[in-house]
Scaffold this motif. Structure first.
Motif, PDB file in Angstrom:
ATOM      1  N   ASP A  81     -11.209  -2.192   3.268  1.00 59.59           N
ATOM      2  CA  ASP A  81      -9.928  -1.923   4.470  1.00 59.59           C
ATOM      3  C   ASP A  81      -9.009  -0.832   3.991  1.00 59.59           C
ATOM      4  OD1 ASP A  81     -11.095  -4.148   5.608  1.00 59.59           O
ATOM      5  OD2 ASP A  81      -9.632  -5.507   4.627  1.00 59.59           O
ATOM      6  N   LEU A  82      -8.774  -0.821   2.503  1.00 62.69           N
ATOM      7  CA  LEU A  82      -8.025   0.170   1.871  1.00 62.69           C
ATOM      8  C   LEU A  82      -8.722   1.600   2.210  1.00 62.69           C
ATOM      9  CD1 LEU A  82      -5.671   0.815  -0.149  1.00 62.69           C
ATOM     10  CD2 LEU A  82      -7.706   0.719  -1.942  1.00 62.69           C
ATOM     11  N   VAL A  83      -9.769   1.894   1.779  1.00 64.46           N
ATOM     12  CA  VAL A  83     -10.305   3.071   2.016  1.00 64.46           C
ATOM     13  C   VAL A  83     -10.400   3.500   3.476  1.00 64.46           C
ATOM     14  CG1 VAL A  83     -12.474   4.326   1.802  1.00 64.46           C
ATOM     15  CG2 VAL A  83     -11.842   2.747  -0.009  1.00 64.46           C
ATOM     16  N   ALA A  84     -10.369   2.494   4.557  1.00 58.81           N
ATOM     17  CA  ALA A  84     -10.764   2.998   5.856  1.00 58.81           C
ATOM     18  C   ALA A  84      -9.244   3.428   6.170  1.00 58.81           C
ATOM     19  CB  ALA A  84     -11.126   1.591   6.480  1.00 58.81           C
ATOM     20  N   GLN A  85      -8.061   2.912   5.620  1.00 60.22           N
ATOM     21  CA  GLN A  85      -6.879   3.294   6.050  1.00 60.22           C
ATOM     22  C   GLN A  85      -6.595   4.636   5.440  1.00 60.22           C
ATOM     23  OE1 GLN A  85      -3.642   0.627   5.839  1.00 60.22           O
ATOM     24  NE2 GLN A  85      -4.932  -1.446   5.694  1.00 60.22           N
ATOM     25  N   LEU A  86      -7.168   4.868   4.356  1.00 59.08           N
ATOM     26  CA  LEU A  86      -6.715   6.223   3.315  1.00 59.08           C
ATOM     27  C   LEU A  86      -7.444   7.370   3.554  1.00 59.08           C
ATOM     28  CD1 LEU A  86      -5.600   4.413   0.200  1.00 59.08           C
ATOM     29  CD2 LEU A  86      -4.066   5.382   1.941  1.00 59.08           C
TER      30      LEU A  86
ATOM     31  N   LEU B 175       0.982  -1.086  -3.069  1.00 60.55           N
ATOM     32  CA  LEU B 175       0.231  -0.318  -3.960  1.00 60.55           C
ATOM     33  C   LEU B 175       0.429   0.859  -4.706  1.00 60.55           C
ATOM     34  CD1 LEU B 175      -3.160  -1.508  -1.798  1.00 60.55           C
ATOM     35  CD2 LEU B 175      -2.363  -2.627  -3.669  1.00 60.55           C
ATOM     36  N   ILE B 176       0.005   1.231  -5.652  1.00 62.31           N
ATOM     37  CA  ILE B 176       0.170   2.515  -6.438  1.00 62.31           C
ATOM     38  C   ILE B 176      -1.000   3.499  -6.147  1.00 62.31           C
ATOM     39  CG2 ILE B 176       1.008   3.595  -8.234  1.00 62.31           C
ATOM     40  CD1 ILE B 176       2.988   1.721  -7.271  1.00 62.31           C
ATOM     41  N   ILE B 177      -0.912   4.299  -5.219  1.00 64.68           N
ATOM     42  CA  ILE B 177      -1.952   5.150  -4.903  1.00 64.68           C
ATOM     43  C   ILE B 177      -1.894   6.590  -5.398  1.00 64.68           C
ATOM     44  CG2 ILE B 177      -3.607   5.986  -3.029  1.00 64.68           C
ATOM     45  CD1 ILE B 177      -3.468   3.074  -2.726  1.00 64.68           C
TER      46      ILE B 177
ATOM     47  N   GLN C  65       3.059   1.167   1.119  1.00 66.96           N
ATOM     48  CA  GLN C  65       3.154  -0.259   1.693  1.00 66.96           C
ATOM     49  C   GLN C  65       1.774  -0.129   2.530  1.00 66.96           C
ATOM     50  OE1 GLN C  65       4.661  -3.341   1.326  1.00 66.96           O
ATOM     51  NE2 GLN C  65       6.059  -2.436  -0.307  1.00 66.96           N
ATOM     52  N   LEU C  66       0.870  -1.070   2.401  1.00 63.85           N
ATOM     53  CA  LEU C  66      -0.640  -1.069   3.040  1.00 63.85           C
ATOM     54  C   LEU C  66      -0.624  -2.199   3.395  1.00 63.85           C
ATOM     55  CD1 LEU C  66      -2.704   1.429   1.316  1.00 63.85           C
ATOM     56  CD2 LEU C  66      -1.730   1.723   3.456  1.00 63.85           C
ATOM     57  N   ASP C  67      -1.357  -2.807   4.544  1.00 60.90           N
ATOM     58  CA  ASP C  67      -1.769  -4.196   4.924  1.00 60.90           C
ATOM     59  C   ASP C  67      -3.210  -4.220   4.957  1.00 60.90           C
ATOM     60  OD1 ASP C  67      -2.104  -6.717   6.037  1.00 60.90           O
ATOM     61  OD2 ASP C  67      -1.910  -6.112   8.136  1.00 60.90           O
ATOM     62  N   CYS C  68      -3.856  -4.818   3.696  1.00 59.70           N
ATOM     63  CA  CYS C  68      -5.407  -4.634   3.429  1.00 59.70           C
ATOM     64  C   CYS C  68      -5.514  -5.846   2.199  1.00 59.70           C
ATOM     65  CB  CYS C  68      -5.849  -3.292   2.929  1.00 59.70           C
ATOM     66  SG  CYS C  68      -5.175  -2.381   1.571  1.00 59.70           S
ATOM     67  N   HIS C  69      -6.333  -6.219   2.191  1.00 63.47           N
ATOM     68  CA  HIS C  69      -6.659  -7.116   1.161  1.00 63.47           C
ATOM     69  C   HIS C  69      -8.312  -6.649   0.417  1.00 63.47           C
ATOM     70  CE1 HIS C  69      -3.575  -9.583   1.759  1.00 63.47           C
ATOM     71  NE2 HIS C  69      -3.706  -9.672   2.965  1.00 63.47           N
ATOM     72  N   LYS C  70      -8.829  -6.126   1.149  1.00 65.49           N
ATOM     73  CA  LYS C  70     -10.428  -5.743   0.564  1.00 65.49           C
ATOM     74  C   LYS C  70     -10.444  -4.059   0.444  1.00 65.49           C
ATOM     75  CE  LYS C  70     -13.268  -9.369   1.944  1.00 65.49           C
ATOM     76  NZ  LYS C  70     -14.120  -9.976   1.242  1.00 65.49           N
ATOM     77  N   VAL C  71     -11.192  -3.760  -0.626  1.00 66.48           N
ATOM     78  CA  VAL C  71     -11.363  -2.335  -1.046  1.00 66.48           C
ATOM     79  C   VAL C  71     -11.913  -1.568   0.335  1.00 66.48           C
ATOM     80  CG1 VAL C  71     -12.629  -0.569  -2.367  1.00 66.48           C
ATOM     81  CG2 VAL C  71     -11.323  -2.548  -3.508  1.00 66.48           C
TER      82      VAL C  71
ATOM     83  N   PRO D 221     -17.720   0.166  -8.250  1.00 65.92           N
ATOM     84  CA  PRO D 221     -18.972   1.058  -7.673  1.00 65.92           C
ATOM     85  C   PRO D 221     -18.836   0.375  -6.244  1.00 65.92           C
ATOM     86  CG  PRO D 221     -19.652  -0.446  -9.526  1.00 65.92           C
ATOM     87  CD  PRO D 221     -17.941  -0.542  -9.161  1.00 65.92           C
ATOM     88  N   LYS D 222     -19.116   1.571  -5.468  1.00 64.03           N
ATOM     89  CA  LYS D 222     -19.376   1.205  -3.848  1.00 64.03           C
ATOM     90  C   LYS D 222     -20.186   0.056  -3.541  1.00 64.03           C
ATOM     91  CE  LYS D 222     -18.600   5.629  -2.226  1.00 64.03           C
ATOM     92  NZ  LYS D 222     -18.939   7.162  -1.257  1.00 64.03           N
ATOM     93  N   THR D 223     -20.929  -0.251  -4.289  1.00 59.60           N
ATOM     94  CA  THR D 223     -21.730  -1.613  -3.813  1.00 59.60           C
ATOM     95  C   THR D 223     -20.767  -3.091  -4.021  1.00 59.60           C
ATOM     96  OG1 THR D 223     -22.620  -1.697  -6.054  1.00 59.60           O
ATOM     97  CG2 THR D 223     -23.847  -0.870  -4.484  1.00 59.60           C
ATOM     98  N   GLN D 224     -19.664  -2.802  -4.613  1.00 59.24           N
ATOM     99  CA  GLN D 224     -18.679  -3.879  -4.709  1.00 59.24           C
ATOM    100  C   GLN D 224     -17.292  -3.810  -3.654  1.00 59.24           C
ATOM    101  OE1 GLN D 224     -17.637  -4.450  -8.995  1.00 59.24           O
ATOM    102  NE2 GLN D 224     -19.625  -4.349  -9.546  1.00 59.24           N
ATOM    103  N   TRP D 225     -17.300  -2.729  -3.045  1.00 55.78           N
ATOM    104  CA  TRP D 225     -16.274  -2.477  -2.255  1.00 55.78           C
ATOM    105  C   TRP D 225     -16.062  -3.466  -1.210  1.00 55.78           C
ATOM    106  CZ3 TRP D 225     -15.447   3.503  -0.837  1.00 55.78           C
ATOM    107  CH2 TRP D 225     -15.286   4.051  -2.062  1.00 55.78           C
ATOM    108  N   SER D 226     -17.081  -3.828  -0.595  1.00 52.59           N
ATOM    109  CA  SER D 226     -17.057  -4.919   0.549  1.00 52.59           C
ATOM    110  C   SER D 226     -16.485  -6.365   0.085  1.00 52.59           C
ATOM    111  CB  SER D 226     -18.429  -5.137   1.220  1.00 52.59           C
ATOM    112  OG  SER D 226     -19.265  -5.624   0.348  1.00 52.59           O
ATOM    113  N   HIS D 227     -16.660  -6.766  -1.228  1.00 61.05           N
ATOM    114  CA  HIS D 227     -16.151  -7.849  -1.476  1.00 61.05           C
ATOM    115  C   HIS D 227     -15.147  -7.756  -2.649  1.00 61.05           C
ATOM    116  CE1 HIS D 227     -20.228  -7.196  -3.340  1.00 61.05           C
ATOM    117  NE2 HIS D 227     -19.634  -7.626  -4.404  1.00 61.05           N
ATOM    118  N   ARG D 228     -14.722  -6.647  -3.027  1.00 60.23           N
ATOM    119  CA  ARG D 228     -13.671  -6.572  -4.062  1.00 60.23           C
ATOM    120  C   ARG D 228     -12.174  -6.691  -3.325  1.00 60.23           C
ATOM    121  NH1 ARG D 228     -13.102  -4.467  -9.513  1.00 60.23           N
ATOM    122  NH2 ARG D 228     -10.911  -4.763 -10.072  1.00 60.23           N
ATOM    123  N   THR D 229     -11.403  -7.389  -3.979  1.00 62.56           N
ATOM    124  CA  THR D 229      -9.760  -7.375  -3.416  1.00 62.56           C
ATOM    125  C   THR D 229      -8.993  -6.744  -4.068  1.00 62.56           C
ATOM    126  OG1 THR D 229      -9.344  -9.364  -4.477  1.00 62.56           O
ATOM    127  CG2 THR D 229     -10.500  -9.456  -2.385  1.00 62.56           C
ATOM    128  N   VAL D 230      -7.976  -6.110  -3.575  1.00 64.00           N
ATOM    129  CA  VAL D 230      -6.814  -5.699  -4.257  1.00 64.00           C
ATOM    130  C   VAL D 230      -5.709  -6.502  -4.140  1.00 64.00           C
ATOM    131  CG1 VAL D 230      -7.484  -3.143  -3.614  1.00 64.00           C
ATOM    132  CG2 VAL D 230      -6.154  -4.197  -2.037  1.00 64.00           C
TER     133      VAL D 230
END
Length: 65
Positions: free
Chosen positions: A19-24, A3-5, A11-17, A41-50
Motif C-alpha cells: 500500500d505504501l509503495v502504491a501511494q508513493l 512515516l519518515i520517507i 502522513q500516509l494511510d497505509c499498513h502494508k508495504v 525483499p519484494k517477496t515480503q512486501w505483500s505481508h510486511r506491515t509498517v
C-alpha cells in the motif's frame, strides 16, 4: 500514520508495504525498500506491515555496468 520517507516526515494511510509503495511510486518494479535500516525483499512486501514512526528508505534501481 506518520512515516519518515527518505528523511522526510509524511502522513500516509497505509499498513502494508504494498500500500505504501502504491501511494508513493507508480512503478514499483524499479524500487528497493528498507524499513528502519533493514532491506525488505519484494517477496515480503505483500505481508510486511509498517508502523507509526518507521523510517522508510526507497531506492530507485538503476541498471549499469
Amino acid at each position: 500514520m506518520n512515516l519518515i520517507i527518505n528523511g522526510e516526515s509524511r502522513q500516509l494511510d497505509c499498513h502494508k508495504v504494498t500500500d505504501l509503495v502504491a501511494q508513493l511510486s507508480p512503478n514499483s518494479q524499479a524500487l528497493a525498500l528498507a524499513i528502519n535500516g533493514t532491506v525488505v525483499p519484494k517477496t515480503q512486501w505483500s505481508h510486511r506491515t509498517v508502523s507509526d514512526g518507521d523510517k522508510i528508505d526507497l531506492f530507485s534501481v538503476i541498471a549499469g555496468g
